[in-house]
Design a protein around this motif. Structure first.
Motif, mmCIF file in Angstrom:
data_model
loop_
_atom_site.group_PDB
_atom_site.id
_atom_site.type_symbol
_atom_site.label_atom_id
_atom_site.label_comp_id
_atom_site.label_asym_id
_atom_site.label_seq_id
_atom_site.Cartn_x
_atom_site.Cartn_y
_atom_site.Cartn_z
ATOM 1 N N GLU B 15 -5.896 -3.308 2.208
ATOM 2 C CA GLU B 15 -6.894 -2.296 1.846
ATOM 3 C C GLU B 15 -6.424 -0.921 2.275
ATOM 4 O OE1 GLU B 15 -10.982 -3.237 2.816
ATOM 5 O OE2 GLU B 15 -11.413 -1.115 3.157
ATOM 6 N N VAL B 56 -9.038 -7.643 -2.332
ATOM 7 C CA VAL B 56 -9.363 -6.426 -1.592
ATOM 8 C C VAL B 56 -10.469 -5.654 -2.300
ATOM 9 C CG1 VAL B 56 -8.498 -4.137 -0.967
ATOM 10 C CG2 VAL B 56 -7.132 -6.154 -0.465
ATOM 11 N N VAL B 60 -14.363 -4.683 -1.154
ATOM 12 C CA VAL B 60 -14.851 -3.310 -1.005
ATOM 13 C C VAL B 60 -16.107 -3.072 -1.842
ATOM 14 C CG1 VAL B 60 -14.314 -0.910 -1.572
ATOM 15 C CG2 VAL B 60 -12.626 -2.310 -0.383
ATOM 16 N N THR B 100 -11.285 4.595 2.319
ATOM 17 C CA THR B 100 -11.315 3.587 1.268
ATOM 18 C C THR B 100 -11.686 4.183 -0.081
ATOM 19 O OG1 THR B 100 -11.952 1.933 2.901
ATOM 20 C CG2 THR B 100 -12.331 1.374 0.603
#
Lengths: 195, 195
Positions: B15, B56, B60, B100
């Motif tokens: 990530e 990933v 998220v 992120t």
DNA sequence: GTCTATAGAACGATAGAC
DNA sequence: GTCTATCGTTCTATAGAC
């Protein structure tokens, strides 16, 4: 029908492929094949793949900042918010093909050296002049929140042109998105401070 | 202080690196090194690098769509524009670290197979439910322009968190950006139709 | 300016021992 | 589940003929 010079063909091919597949996802071979040039041509004309990217980005950004600057100078001494938004965001639609906006979004999201290497001092100056103009038109808005909002303009203009269709290169038909964006962003910029 | 299992360590490392350097810019070796795992672990736990990316992204996106859905259900039958914006955009700040959001922007800008392979039907459903709720609150706005504006919300929320600093992973301090975004976007969504 | 040929390095994947 | 070792591929960059 004389073919364009190799240098321009390479820039065109690279602009398209970098937007579609990204910098690292695009090989020099793919660029030279699409351009009808030899593998060694990138090294000869630009020095390296990374310097070719810089040239591509500069070529994309230049007409945008030029149009933004011209638009600002065309405005009177006390422009409305809507006029400022139109002058700042309009060139992002007029001077950029929809498929190229993908390249801009990729640059936004990429902190790596190669993607930041095109030393854009010109558009920093333009941005600062618009920031000052917006600050005069919105005297109660704190500088930090104004800066947030200006980045919102860039985000909407760049991202909102990317996804609509996946491939097509329509340059600028009537483009309703441009008018929608001005409505959306003028209202957003005119909001009272969060306080 | 028991170390997390390898699978989770790989997800964490991937990530971070996918956000920082992109999918193609991140080697499996870099991921396994950062995770303290062996080179072969990615193949064993996920099958391939591309399937690791899917895992990933799902990890998220999931808490974001869950919070968006919960927020919508918490609203009354006739929510205000501002409440809808808060419920839709808020989780993009609350459930996502700023570093992120880079990954989200990269996905936005990347049409390639690997980046679209995480089959997000959940967040399509959430989006459609918000679209219907906004349509009820804005009965005069044409569907196409409404869709444009909803993509504007995503653009502002995702992009505006990316650039502020280049590296830090501050989870969520007081985060003024969140409140600025709601102000900005509520005003934008409330604008009369372009017509 | 354009080309061929290749050096030199990095990559994703996997077979097979433990 | 974890590891080593390695296969086969692809990449950028460049030397040197034309």
């Amino acid at each position: 029908m004389a073919p364009l010079d190799t240098r321009t063909q390479l820039l065109d091919a690279a602009e398209r492929l970098f937007a579609e597949r990204g910098f690292r996802g695009t090989s020099v071979r793919a660029i030279t094949d699409l351009a009808g040039a030899n593998l060694a041509a990138v090294g000869y004309h630009f020095g390296s793949k990374a310097e070719l990217l810089s040239a591509v980005v500069r070529r994309v950004i230049e007409p945008i900042t030029a149009a933004q600057l011209a638009g600002l100078e065309r405005l009177g001494s006390e422009p409305t918010i809507s006029e400022l938004v139109e002058a700042f965001a309009g060139p992002l639609f007029d001077e950029m093909r929809a498929d190229t906006s993908r390249l801009i979004v990729r640059i936004f999201g990429d902190p790596s050296e190669e993607m930041r290497d095109w030393t854009g001092s010109a558009e920093e100056q333009v941005r600062d002049r618009y920031r000052a103009a917006f600050a005069r038109a919105l005297p109660d808005l704190p500088a930090e929140e104004l800066w947030f909002r200006m980045r919102g303009i860039l985000a909407v203009a760049a991202v909102d042109r990317v996804d609509r269709h996946n491939q097509p290169c329509t340059p600028n038909p009537t483009e309703p998105a441009r008018r929608w964006a001005v409505t959306f962003l003028a209202a957003a910029m005119s909001a009272p401070p969060t306080g």
